[in-house]
Design a protein around this motif. Structure first.
Motif, PDB file in Angstrom:
ATOM      1  N   LEU A 162       5.084  12.038  -3.801  1.00 27.08           N
ATOM      2  CA  LEU A 162       3.873  11.391  -4.307  1.00 27.08           C
ATOM      3  C   LEU A 162       3.488  10.180  -3.469  1.00 27.08           C
ATOM      4  CD1 LEU A 162       4.213  11.496  -8.218  1.00 27.08           C
ATOM      5  CD2 LEU A 162       2.789  12.922  -6.745  1.00 27.08           C
ATOM      6  N   ARG A 163       4.467   9.615  -2.780  1.00 19.81           N
ATOM      7  CA  ARG A 163       4.164   8.441  -1.948  1.00 19.81           C
ATOM      8  C   ARG A 163       3.176   8.749  -0.830  1.00 19.81           C
ATOM      9  NH1 ARG A 163       9.637   7.554  -3.221  1.00 19.81           N
ATOM     10  NH2 ARG A 163      10.014   5.506  -4.186  1.00 19.81           N
ATOM     11  N   CYS A 164       3.098  10.006  -0.440  1.00 19.22           N
ATOM     12  CA  CYS A 164       2.163  10.341   0.644  1.00 19.22           C
ATOM     13  C   CYS A 164       0.708  10.176   0.207  1.00 19.22           C
ATOM     14  CB  CYS A 164       2.403  11.770   1.139  1.00 19.22           C
ATOM     15  SG  CYS A 164       1.877  13.074  -0.013  1.00 19.22           S
ATOM     16  N   LEU A 165       0.477  10.010  -1.102  1.00 20.47           N
ATOM     17  CA  LEU A 165      -0.882   9.826  -1.609  1.00 20.47           C
ATOM     18  C   LEU A 165      -1.311   8.366  -1.618  1.00 20.47           C
ATOM     19  CD1 LEU A 165      -0.695  12.268  -4.669  1.00 20.47           C
ATOM     20  CD2 LEU A 165      -1.481  12.772  -2.353  1.00 20.47           C
ATOM     21  N   THR A 166      -0.424   7.470  -1.249  1.00 16.74           N
ATOM     22  CA  THR A 166      -0.773   6.044  -1.258  1.00 16.74           C
ATOM     23  C   THR A 166      -1.821   5.697  -0.207  1.00 16.74           C
ATOM     24  OG1 THR A 166       1.105   5.588   0.206  1.00 16.74           O
ATOM     25  CG2 THR A 166       1.479   5.360  -2.165  1.00 16.74           C
ATOM     26  N   VAL A 167      -2.039   6.571   0.767  1.00 19.62           N
ATOM     27  CA  VAL A 167      -3.025   6.289   1.827  1.00 19.62           C
ATOM     28  C   VAL A 167      -4.447   6.580   1.365  1.00 19.62           C
ATOM     29  CG1 VAL A 167      -1.348   6.747   3.646  1.00 19.62           C
ATOM     30  CG2 VAL A 167      -2.760   8.620   2.785  1.00 19.62           C
ATOM     31  N   ILE A 168      -4.606   7.163   0.166  1.00 18.04           N
ATOM     32  CA  ILE A 168      -5.943   7.475  -0.332  1.00 18.04           C
ATOM     33  C   ILE A 168      -6.483   6.239  -1.043  1.00 18.04           C
ATOM     34  CG2 ILE A 168      -7.294   9.003  -1.814  1.00 18.04           C
ATOM     35  CD1 ILE A 168      -5.098  11.090  -1.491  1.00 18.04           C
ATOM     36  N   PRO A 169      -7.493   5.579  -0.492  1.00 17.62           N
ATOM     37  CA  PRO A 169      -7.875   4.244  -0.988  1.00 17.62           C
ATOM     38  C   PRO A 169      -8.532   4.234  -2.362  1.00 17.62           C
ATOM     39  CG  PRO A 169      -9.403   4.977   0.719  1.00 17.62           C
ATOM     40  CD  PRO A 169      -8.296   5.987   0.677  1.00 17.62           C
TER      41      PRO A 169
END
Length: 660
Positions: free
Chosen positions: A514-521
């Motif tokens: 789920l951490r890979c979604l942190t780049v979605i502002p």
């Protein structure tokens, strides 16, 4: 002119124009923010609000808002205590009903949760708004076997003589309750124009005789949505004669939505089988042509029969001439929908007015067929393709290239030759236009390496909603390598996880990704659906992992996402009928500091729910669907009415300073 225009203030706009501007704003949080500017804007917002979902505990009647006098659409299904008849917790139910009418005098559309005492609930509410035109009933719990058949609708039909729309798709009842209840009130049945009897809360569909009884009583229906039994092995199945009778009974239909009971089960067919199912539906293309000829006003058609229907292209050709208004079409297990002949378009290709098309489990659909569809149905804005083994990335890329000016909504699922990378590559012609997307996270190592080496960063400029399917035990981490690197407008993501965890190795804590979604502002809402995950709920055998560790696996990293809303469906142990929140999940959810709304679709113990009180922004936390409030004979959860009250009081305590 410049000097004169600089002195014009926004408040100089006439009130009539301001009212129109406010009425065009639909998002609730935006409207609430606007109302905080000044008293004038507050009054305008309240006077132009047309829909409202009422939350909070019905015991706190002094908090009932009385400023939304113009509200026409009122949703009471979220009122606490959740899922219980709220009149049962009030000493004078008639007075409470009058309070609701005084606060919302203009209501013509009502959604209400009616549990076991539905007669009493509707008996008090229905007379308050005699001009009700639309009613949606919600009940996820088992119907009381002692209640008379059809009694659920008596109070509603007795007092709401202007009713034209009835939605019981989320109302747990028996099919005969509806057929007999509607037949008992012929004047109400004749006035109904919209009837939704999809059975989301039950696996039992309507038999032929029940559908015929309903449609013969409701000749003026314009919209009919129903869950049917198409399996010819069962008595009362829906076949040729039933479809013809429905079309004859309701000739004014603009929307016909008929699906089999297994349509929403999520079971994926065996793509190696010739027609995906061993049984054929008792529906022939000649009958379909006659059905279409009897429904000239049809604009939207859904036929997901979950059993093979062969050689359908002649019938689909008639859709263009017999149903010229058709804009949306969804077909399930229809084979031979077009032959892909270059010299002469045929079948579904002739439906040139289609704007939305969904093709599900069509065994003989090929790239040539798909390309022909893109040339014939040239104004498609929405396209779904599910379970079509003959489609490749080449055909899909040509399809999207031909529709690059109109296509903005795409779903690609369970297509044998389309993994995540090839699906995204096929969508590159519309990458800068697409707004909604679903793909399956099926990772082919060679495809990932090729994409990683050959592609630079790509931007999906306008995508706002992303939906993903992933097998249990797999990781989301390759998503960025697959081609979704930059989604500046993405606000909502839905992740569906399915699979059996019992035979899988012990998961790594943070491998799900789920951490890979942190780049979605701009990501603000997530739906994480693990209801299709099965495992061991309590004590796993030696060497096996129980569901608590799998929940840690799925939710790890969620506390780093800046999301406002989360819907979380818990995993389950089907053998023990157990679907509940475990300690690791409660602890991780308690660390989501930005959450404002949290819906947990499963059971939970009270002390685990109390973890959530520490969330600084959390305003609304609920257990939803059929898991809470638990039936009286269910001992799998400690959350009862008293537990709910204690949690609510803690969540709404004055010591919690929740910023607006």
């Amino acid at each position: 002119m410049a000097g004169a225009s600089s002195r014009v203030h926004f408040h100089d706009i006439p009130d009539v124009v301001l009212t129109t501007i406010f009425s065009l704003v639909s998002k609730t949080r935006t409207r609430n923010a606007m109302s905080l500017v000044c008293l004038k804007w507050l009054a305008l917002e309240r006077s132009t609000r047309k829909s409202l979902t009422l939350r909070g505990n019905i015991r706190d009647l002094f908090l009932l808002p009385t400023c939304f006098r113009a509200v026409t659409d009122l949703d009471l299904s979220f009122v606490s205590p959740w899922g219980y008849p709220f009149f049962d917790s009030f000493s004078n139910p008639h007075l409470l009903a009058q309070f609701l009418r005084h606060a919302f005098p203009s209501v013509v559309s009502l959604v209400v949760y009616v549990r076991n005492n539905s007669i009493s609930t509707l008996h008090h509410l229905a007379p308050q708004w005699p001009n009700l035109r639309h009613v949606k009933l919600v009940r996820w719990h088992r119907r009381l076997p002692t209640a008379p058949i059809g009694s659920d609708l008596v109070s509603l039909f007795e007092h709401c003589r202007t009713l034209s729309s009835l939605d019981v798709s989320h109302f747990y009842c028996w099919p005969e309750d509806l057929s007999l209840g509607i037949q008992a009130y012929p004047s109400i049945a004749a006035s109904l124009s919209h009837l939704n009897i999809l059975k989301h809360s039950s696996t039992e569909g309507f038999k032929s005789r029940e559908l015929l009884a309903i449609t013969s009583s409701c000749p003026n229906l314009r919209k009919l949505l129903a869950t049917c039994e198409f399996d010819p092995r069962f008595v009362g199945y829906v076949g040729d004669q039933t479809l013809l009778a429905i079309a004859s009974n309701c000739p004014h239909l603009s929307l016909l939505h008929l699906v089999d009971t297994t349509s929403e089960s999520g079971i994926r067919p065996d793509l190696n089988h010739e027609g995906y199912t061993s049984e054929d539906a008792c529906i022939c293309h000649a009958t379909l042509g006659d059905v279409f000829a009897r429904l000239p006003l049809l604009e939207e058609l859904v036929l997901d029969v979950c059993h093979n229907v062969w050689g359908t292209w002649p019938a689909l050709e008639l859709l263009n001439s017999k149903c010229p208004r058709l804009k949306s079409l969804k077909l399930g297990h229809f084979h031979g929908i077009c032959r892909g002949i270059v010299s002469r378009p045929d079948g579904i290709v002739l439906c040139r007015g289609l704007q939305s098309l969904s093709i599900k489990n069509s065994a003989d659909l090929t790239d040539h067929s798909l390309i022909s569809i893109s040339r014939g149905c040239h104004i498609l804005s929405k396209f779904e393709i599910l379970g079509c083994k003959g489609i490749t990335a080449t055909g899909m890329r040509i399809f999207t290239h031909n529709l690059r000016k109109t296509l903005v909504d795409v779903k690609i699922s369970y297509c044998k030759s389309l993994d995540a990378v090839s699906s995204l590559q096929a969508l590159e012609p519309i990458r800068d236009r697409i707004e909604r997307l679903h793909i399956d996270c099926v990772w082919e190592e060679n495809s990932l390496k090729k994409k990683y080496k050959s592609s630079s960063s790509t931007t999906w400029t306008n995508i706002q909603h992303l939906s993903l399917w992933i097998a249990a035990g797999e990781s989301l981490a390759p998503l960025s390598f697959a081609g979704i690197d930059d989604c500046p407008a993405l606000e909502e993501i839905r992740i569906k996880v399915e699979g059996n965890c019992r035979d899988k190795a012990r998961p790594s804590t943070n491998a799900f990704g789920l951490r890979c979604l942190t780049v979605i502002p701009r990501l603000s809402r997530m739906m994480l659906d693990c209801s299709g995950v099965t495992g061991y709920a309590h004590t796993a055998p030696a060497g096996k992992t129980d569901l608590s560790l799998w929940e840690r696996f799925f939710l790890s990293g969620i506390q780093e996402l800046k999301i406002d809303e989360l819907d979380y469906w818990t995993a389950q142990d089907v053998d023990m009928n157990r679907r509940s929140l475990f300690l690791p999940a409660a602890a991780l959810l308690a660390q989501c500091g930005s959450l404002r709304k949290l819906f947990i679709h499963g059971t939970a113990n009270e002390h685990l729910m109390m973890f959530l009180v520490g969330n600084p922004f959390l305003r609304d936390a609920q257990l939803r669907l059929n898991y809470y409030p638990a039936p009286d004979d269910d001992t799998s959860t400690k959350m009862r009415v008293d537990s709910c009250f204690r949690f609510e009081e803690a969540l709404g305590s004055s010591s919690r300073h929740v910023p607006d």
